[in-house]
Write an enzyme that holds these catalytic residues in place. Structure first.
Site, PDB file in Angstrom:
ATOM      1  N   HIS A 120       7.629   0.843   7.534  1.00  0.00           N
ATOM      2  CA  HIS A 120       6.849   1.779   6.562  1.00  0.00           C
ATOM      3  C   HIS A 120       7.765   2.611   5.851  1.00  0.00           C
ATOM      4  O   HIS A 120       7.817   3.752   5.737  1.00  0.00           O
ATOM      5  CB  HIS A 120       6.300   2.889   7.805  1.00  0.00           C
ATOM      6  CG  HIS A 120       5.037   3.524   7.385  1.00  0.00           C
ATOM      7  ND1 HIS A 120       3.705   3.502   7.886  1.00  0.00           N
ATOM      8  CD2 HIS A 120       4.832   4.269   6.269  1.00  0.00           C
ATOM      9  CE1 HIS A 120       2.854   4.163   7.501  1.00  0.00           C
ATOM     10  NE2 HIS A 120       3.344   4.700   6.458  1.00  0.00           N
ATOM     11  N   ARG A 160       7.681   1.948  -3.359  1.00  0.00           N
ATOM     12  CA  ARG A 160       8.108   3.074  -4.241  1.00  0.00           C
ATOM     13  C   ARG A 160       8.325   2.537  -5.650  1.00  0.00           C
ATOM     14  O   ARG A 160       7.795   3.398  -6.459  1.00  0.00           O
ATOM     15  CB  ARG A 160       9.191   3.557  -3.566  1.00  0.00           C
ATOM     16  CG  ARG A 160       9.123   4.458  -2.258  1.00  0.00           C
ATOM     17  CD  ARG A 160      10.324   4.965  -1.842  1.00  0.00           C
ATOM     18  NE  ARG A 160      10.038   5.689  -0.476  1.00  0.00           N
ATOM     19  CZ  ARG A 160      10.395   5.059   0.681  1.00  0.00           C
ATOM     20  NH1 ARG A 160      10.737   4.000   0.834  1.00  0.00           N
ATOM     21  NH2 ARG A 160      10.339   5.846   1.757  1.00  0.00           N
ATOM     22  N   THR A 164      -2.255  -1.147   9.373  1.00  0.00           N
ATOM     23  CA  THR A 164      -1.084  -0.364   9.841  1.00  0.00           C
ATOM     24  C   THR A 164      -1.026  -0.058  11.264  1.00  0.00           C
ATOM     25  O   THR A 164      -1.806   0.698  11.703  1.00  0.00           O
ATOM     26  CB  THR A 164      -0.749   0.619   9.052  1.00  0.00           C
ATOM     27  OG1 THR A 164      -0.865   0.210   7.590  1.00  0.00           O
ATOM     28  CG2 THR A 164       0.465   1.446   9.153  1.00  0.00           C
ATOM     29  N   SER A 183      -3.974   1.479  -0.289  1.00  0.00           N
ATOM     30  CA  SER A 183      -4.124   2.273   0.830  1.00  0.00           C
ATOM     31  C   SER A 183      -5.306   3.005   1.028  1.00  0.00           C
ATOM     32  O   SER A 183      -6.223   3.476   0.351  1.00  0.00           O
ATOM     33  CB  SER A 183      -3.078   3.224   0.601  1.00  0.00           C
ATOM     34  OG  SER A 183      -3.027   4.523   1.722  1.00  0.00           O
ATOM     35  N   TYR A 239      -5.964   2.357   8.288  1.00  0.00           N
ATOM     36  CA  TYR A 239      -5.753   3.141   9.397  1.00  0.00           C
ATOM     37  C   TYR A 239      -6.851   2.983  10.242  1.00  0.00           C
ATOM     38  O   TYR A 239      -8.041   3.590   9.646  1.00  0.00           O
ATOM     39  CB  TYR A 239      -5.253   4.609   9.119  1.00  0.00           C
ATOM     40  CG  TYR A 239      -3.757   4.696   8.386  1.00  0.00           C
ATOM     41  CD1 TYR A 239      -2.749   4.244   9.278  1.00  0.00           C
ATOM     42  CD2 TYR A 239      -3.581   5.043   7.110  1.00  0.00           C
ATOM     43  CE1 TYR A 239      -1.462   4.456   8.595  1.00  0.00           C
ATOM     44  CE2 TYR A 239      -2.570   5.167   6.519  1.00  0.00           C
ATOM     45  CZ  TYR A 239      -1.390   4.734   7.003  1.00  0.00           C
ATOM     46  OH  TYR A 239       0.076   4.822   6.624  1.00  0.00           O
ATOM     47  N   LYS A 245       0.444  -4.828   9.835  1.00  0.00           N
ATOM     48  CA  LYS A 245       1.480  -4.240   8.911  1.00  0.00           C
ATOM     49  C   LYS A 245       2.235  -3.397   9.721  1.00  0.00           C
ATOM     50  O   LYS A 245       1.830  -2.409  10.347  1.00  0.00           O
ATOM     51  CB  LYS A 245       1.151  -3.782   7.530  1.00  0.00           C
ATOM     52  CG  LYS A 245       2.391  -3.004   6.973  1.00  0.00           C
ATOM     53  CD  LYS A 245       1.825  -2.241   5.793  1.00  0.00           C
ATOM     54  CE  LYS A 245       2.937  -1.522   5.067  1.00  0.00           C
ATOM     55  NZ  LYS A 245       2.930  -0.238   5.614  1.00  0.00           N
ATOM     56  N   PRO A 250       0.752  -1.358  -0.023  1.00  0.00           N
ATOM     57  CA  PRO A 250       0.111  -0.047   0.035  1.00  0.00           C
ATOM     58  C   PRO A 250       0.957   1.266  -0.031  1.00  0.00           C
ATOM     59  O   PRO A 250       1.758   1.626   0.691  1.00  0.00           O
ATOM     60  CB  PRO A 250      -0.940  -0.301   1.373  1.00  0.00           C
ATOM     61  CG  PRO A 250      -0.016  -0.970   2.076  1.00  0.00           C
ATOM     62  CD  PRO A 250       0.885  -1.763   1.215  1.00  0.00           C
TER      63      PRO A 250
END
Ligand code: GLV
Length: 364
Positions: free
Chosen positions: A261, A316, A162, A113, A136, A237, A84
């Protein structure tokens, strides 16, 4: 694309990072690329892979190497999942839709995400492969429950919670750049609850959003709460310690991601590939273990498998692929990783991911 010199054609993930840097506005590139504080963990995530050496087998009859495996019982074409990452439409107008299509074509999982520029229903509608939803926990529990229910109804196959962000890591470039979403882009999953925009801030607008919205007080009881909320498997995560990993299993998680992260939260925490072996040993197969952070080569994937991961996640590089060429760029990034992984498996003497053994990182 046409104005790019031929020599700029990317052949590996580092080429993609360099090309993307040239194409993205500085504020956007900095947001994607930054780590927390001095970026020590960000660098370590990569350098720790570079320190490991592969002690390969020979004469192993490597005619039919197949990198396919499964995660949470779902078949995938390779043990490389899309991690994500936030705000894909800053990289390319097709944003998350391009990325999810590319993941489907690559036969792997796309983890969406919470902080996406495209609503989860649109993303799952465009998907041809499994989508997991990264969550989240918002201070507003009704909003959080609604996200989980919507993810289930939209067809997500897992919830990825997360847990490494009780406060937001300081990414200094974002503070200096006063990072904000470009005009017209929002946290689309939160549009129905009116929480789609960043508050005004003299520093990072995202950090201000997080401080206002996310529940920094979450604890183990909240993992229990989430597992009770949903019939979907819960993946935790952001775990880097064996004791936390075991507790995740005890509290009902079906998998964990050994993750810091992308080096964006606690600086000077260990590289994830260094944290992985103790974590994987401690859970004794009670849950699946994935790892992210610094994976750029097929050999990195073999190293992660050798140290106990079932799969890796890449973040990324997918954004760099998107920035360079939208869906085609992400597809190419995933193809490169698949080819490099197949080659690395063959060169190590392994016909499949589940054949990889720890001693490939050094006998004895
Ligand atoms: C989002 O999760 C970020 O790290 O910026």
């Amino acid at each position: 694309m046409d104005d790019q010199p031929k020599t700029a054609a990317p052949i590996n993930l580092f080429d993609y990072a360099q090309l993307a840097r040239g194409r993205l506005p500085k504020v956007v590139y900095d947001y994607y690329a930054a780590g927390a504080m001095d970026e020590i963990s960000l660098r370590e995530n990569r350098e720790a892979y570079e320190r490991l050496r592969l002690h390969y087998h020979v004469l192993a009859g490597m005619q039919n190497v197949d990198p396919a495996t499964s995660v949470l019982g779902q078949p995938v074409a390779m043990p490389v999942l899309v991690a994500p990452t936030a705000f894909h439409r800053m990289a390319h107008q097709d944003g998350e839709l391009a990325a999810v299509r590319a993941a489907g074509k690559a036969g792997t999982v796309f983890v969406l995400s919470t902080l996406s520029n495209t609503a989860m229903e649109e993303v799952t509608a465009a998907a041809t492969g499994p989508v997991w939803f990264q969550l989240y926990i918002y201070k507003d529990r009704a909003v959080t429950s609604d996200l989980v229910k919507r993810a289930e109804n939209a067809g997500a196959a897992a919830i990825v919670l997360t847990v490494d962000a009780p406060v937001w890591g300081t990414r200094e470039p974002d503070v200096r750049n006063q990072f904000n979403l470009p005009e017209g882009l929002f946290v689309e999953n939160l549009s129905p609850s009116g929480k789609q925009a960043f508050p005004k801030s003299a520093g990072s607008g995202l950090a201000a959003y997080v401080a206002q919205m996310f529940d920094g007080a979450i604890g183990w009881r909240d993992l229990d709460w989430l597992c009770a909320q949903t019939k979907l498997p819960v993946v935790v995560k952001g775990v880097c310690r064996p004791d936390d990993a075991r507790r995740c299993a005890d509290h009902g998680a079906k998998a964990i991601v050994v993750s810091n992260h992308g080096g964006r939260q606690l600086d000077t925490c260990p590289a994830t590939i260094d944290a992985l072996p103790a974590v994987a040993e401690s859970v004794q197969g009670k849950l699946e273990v994935y790892v992210d952070g610094g994976v750029r080569r097929g050999t990195d994937v073999v190293k992660a498998l050798a140290l106990g991961a079932r799969a890796v996640q890449v973040g990324r590089p997918v954004l760099w692929g998107l920035a360079v060429d939208g869906e085609a760029g992400v597809s190419h990034v995933l193809q490169i990783l698949r080819r490099e992984l197949s080659d690395a498996l063959a060169l190590c003497g392994y016909a499949a991911p589940d054949r990889v053994r720890r001693d490939v990182l050094g006998p004895g």
